[in-house]
Each structure stands twice: as C-alpha cells, then as structure tokens.
Design an enzyme around this catalytic site. Structure first.
Site, PDB file in Angstrom:
ATOM      1  N   GLU A 100      -4.200   7.252  -4.847  1.00 51.30           N
ATOM      2  CA  GLU A 100      -2.981   8.048  -5.036  1.00 51.30           C
ATOM      3  C   GLU A 100      -2.524   8.727  -3.743  1.00 51.30           C
ATOM      4  OE1 GLU A 100      -2.273  10.119  -8.676  1.00 51.30           O
ATOM      5  OE2 GLU A 100      -3.935   9.101  -9.664  1.00 51.30           O
TER       6      GLU A 100
ATOM      7  N   THR B 127      -5.625   0.656 -12.210  1.00 56.71           N
ATOM      8  CA  THR B 127      -6.612   1.143 -13.164  1.00 56.71           C
ATOM      9  C   THR B 127      -6.218   0.704 -14.561  1.00 56.71           C
ATOM     10  OG1 THR B 127      -6.965   3.081 -11.755  1.00 56.71           O
ATOM     11  CG2 THR B 127      -7.815   3.207 -13.983  1.00 56.71           C
TER      12      THR B 127
ATOM     13  N   GLY C  84       0.823  -1.208   0.000  1.00 55.79           N
ATOM     14  CA  GLY C  84       0.000   0.000   0.000  1.00 55.79           C
ATOM     15  C   GLY C  84       0.854   1.252   0.000  1.00 55.79           C
TER      16      GLY C  84
ATOM     17  N   ILE D  41     -29.992  16.347   1.393  1.00 56.77           N
ATOM     18  CA  ILE D  41     -30.943  17.298   0.813  1.00 56.77           C
ATOM     19  C   ILE D  41     -31.983  16.571  -0.038  1.00 56.77           C
ATOM     20  CG2 ILE D  41     -31.148  19.170  -0.885  1.00 56.77           C
ATOM     21  CD1 ILE D  41     -28.466  20.239   0.249  1.00 56.77           C
TER      22      ILE D  41
END
Length: 379
Positions: free
Chosen positions: A363, A158, A131, A337
């Site tokens: 990141e 990704t 990590g 809301i």
C-alpha cells in the site's frame, strides 16, 4: 489524542485475544509453511463482526470507527500478521471502497455479504509493470453498450483467488491521465475474470496473494463505483485509510515481537542471571518500547482524525512510514535478543521478522510515503 483503550476497544482487544488463542495460534505455523489461506478463520471473524468493522449497522456491519478498527488489526497482528493483513485488506480496500463511493443500491447489494464474510473481498490497482506508477496502468476497459469489456492483469492482489468479489481500477481513457481510470465491481464467477499465479512469499504467507487476469471480461455499467474517470482519485482516497490499516498492522507485529523478546529476556539465563539484566539487552528493550509507543501515537492520531472525517493524507502517510519501519527494527532486534533460537521456527521471533518487511512495501513503499509527506509539508 487517545492514550488508552476505550470500552469498545477493550472489548474488541479481549475478544481478538481469546479468539486468536483458540482459533489462530494452534495452526498458524502450519498455514505459514503451506501458504494456506484459512478461509474458515475469516468466516469466524465475520461472525464476530470484524469483517465489517467500519460498515454501518444498516448494511450488516459493526458500525465502529477507526480507533476500534485499528485496535482489531493490531491485536490480530500481534498473533499472526497474515491474518491481520487479510482482515485489513478486506475491510479497508474492497469493502471500504464500496462503502465510500458506492451508491445506495450498490451498498445494499454488496456490503452485507462483505461485512458478514459470506463473501471475501479483493481490490485491484497494482500491475506488473507499474507498481507505484499507477497512472500508467495497462488494464483497459472499453464500453460496449450496457457493458464494459476489460483486458489486462493486476498483480500482488490479496485474496485474488479465494475472493468472491473485487473492486478493480481500469483505464478508460488516455495513459497518464489521472481522470481516465474507473472503478469496477466484479463478482465471481464472471466469464473472462480469473486468478493467475499465486506468489511464493517471504512472509505473510497465510494471506493469499495472486494475479488477477481479465480476458474480454464483460462488466455491467451499473457496477461502476461513482462516475467514469473517477477511479484513480477514489483509489488515492481509499489508500489514505489503507495506510492507517498498514500502520496498525505494523504496530501489532512490533508489539508481538517486543512482548516475545521481553518475556524471553527474563527467562533466558547467562552467567547466572537473566539476559534482561545485561545493559546491552536492556537498552534494546528500551529502544523497542519507546519506538512502539511513538508509532502507536501516530497511528491512533491518524485513526481519530479519520473517524472525525478530517483529511488524513499526511498523517496516515506519517503513521504508515514510521510504524512500518519501527516494525522492521523491532522484529530485527527481537531475533537478536533470542540469539540462535531467534533464527529457528521453534520460537516466534523469525515469523515476526519475515512478516514485518511487507509493511514497508505494501500500500505504498516507505519512499512513496516520504513523497506524500514532503508534498504536504511543502505546500
């Protein structure tokens, strides 16, 4: 300090909004539900020049600076955070690493394909057991003549499956030595290099995230970016720009959630008046708008500094930290809301809510950003 869009930014914003309305909004919930990575959308973004925003025109890119790049990400993220995330990862990580540290031959070989989105790029630093502790990575590369043999695995990558090319950081020396890691460019198909498990995620579900596996993967020595042992130092510099990308992504998600909540508060009536006229709702909107403005100022300041070639280590971390936390708070308030409807997939608030959380993790977590900032201010 920039307080409004310049001509190029306005052109990009208008282009992205038009493209998003036609090519993203109609299918984005389908992609979210099925976790489909819509490769065709990124091919189209490549045609628009948005997959090589920072790449000089001589290598097939748009040749813009970071303010224009931030604008493109934020406008995409206002529509769909997944698309914004994948566009940002392609530009700032894989393409950005090659642009920043590749030699002339490497740039001419790979950047035109990346800038046009003929190829989709991936970037591999994170591993299952490290990590944020990247210095203890276990993916190793051992030299064998004109080749390096890689073994190990990366995760949370990704475009790990759909990508055509990846920049991968592997250890070429002792564990814990920051000068014992090297950056390799690996094209597909390369024997011993393949994607592993695809992650089943809370949000950003149309942005593909998988493992990368290396089993006796042979990579030519000429595919090294920079010098042997420079990979970790390069990666930290790449992440300075990457943090600005995530700040822009966070900003766009926050703006999208805020605009949706603002519009709904004017349409939704209770006790014979719009709920926006109730102080409890109006004050929420005031806080949301103020925090978004502050996040925008931090983000565009970092972008302007980056374009001028200045050191943005502290400023990019500040922008990423604040904008990502704002994104989560604003998305949370947007759901509130919308009330019960905010908890359903018939309205946009729940998707902004799910997507926003990744921004405080990817990141570099918020805690890592505080570490970077504190080190800078305590020098």
């Amino acid at each position: 300090m920039q307080l409004s869009y310049n001509e190029n930014q306005q052109m990009i914003a208008d282009m992205v909004r038009d493209f998003g309305a036609k090519s993203i909004k109609p299918d984005m919930m389908k992609w979210d539900e099925s976790q489909e990575f819509p490769v065709q959308v990124f091919k189209q973004l490549g045609e628009l020049g948005l997959m090589g925003v920072l790449v000089p025109q001589e290598y097939g890119g748009s040749g813009f600076g970071y303010p224009e790049y931030v604008t493109a990400i934020a406008e995409l993220a206002k529509i769909d955070g997944s698309i914004g995330l994948s566009m940002a990862a392609h530009n700032s990580l894989c393409t950005g690493h090659i642009l920043q540290f590749g030699n002339e031959e490497q740039k001419k070989k790979w950047l035109p394909k990346l800038a046009s989105a003929e190829w989709i790029g991936a970037w591999g630093l994170t591993e299952p057991n490290t990590g944020s502790d990247a210095g203890n990575m276990r993916t190793v590369a051992v030299r064998d003549g004109d080749y390096w043999v890689l073994n190990g695995a990366k995760n949370f990558i990704t475009h790990g499956k759909s990508g055509n090319i990846a920049v991968v950081i592997a250890r070429t020396g002792e564990v814990g030595d920051s000068h014992a890691m090297t950056a390799f460019v690996i094209e597909k198909p390369t024997e011993g290099f393949y994607a592993g498990r695809k992650e089943d995620k809370l949000g950003m579900r149309a942005s593909e995230t998988t493992e990368l596996i290396f089993e006796d993967c042979r990579v030519p020595h000429e595919n090294i970016l920079g010098e042997v042992g420079e990979g970790f130092i390069q990666a930290m510099k790449v992440l300075d720009g990457g943090r600005i990308s995530i700040a822009a992504l966070s900003l766009g998600i926050a703006q999208g959630a805020y605009e949706a909540a603002l519009a709904y508060s004017k349409e939704r009536h209770q006790f014979n008046k719009p709920i926006s006229q109730f102080q409890g709702i109006a004050f929420k909107l005031a806080d949301m708008a103020t925090e978004i403005e502050a996040a925008a100022l931090l983000t565009y300041r970092a972008a302007a500094m980056k374009s001028r070639g200045e050191n943005v280590n502290k400023e990019s971390a500040m922008a990423k930290l604040y904008a990502s936390e704002v994104s989560v708070r604003v998305a949370n308030e947007a759901v509130q809301i919308f009330g019960g409807y905010g908890y359903t997939k018939d309205y946009p608030a729940e998707k902004y809510y799910r997507d926003a959380k990744l921004c405080t993790i990817g990141e570099g977590t918020s805690e890592i950003q505080k570490l970077v900032i504190s080190r800078a201010v305590l020098k």
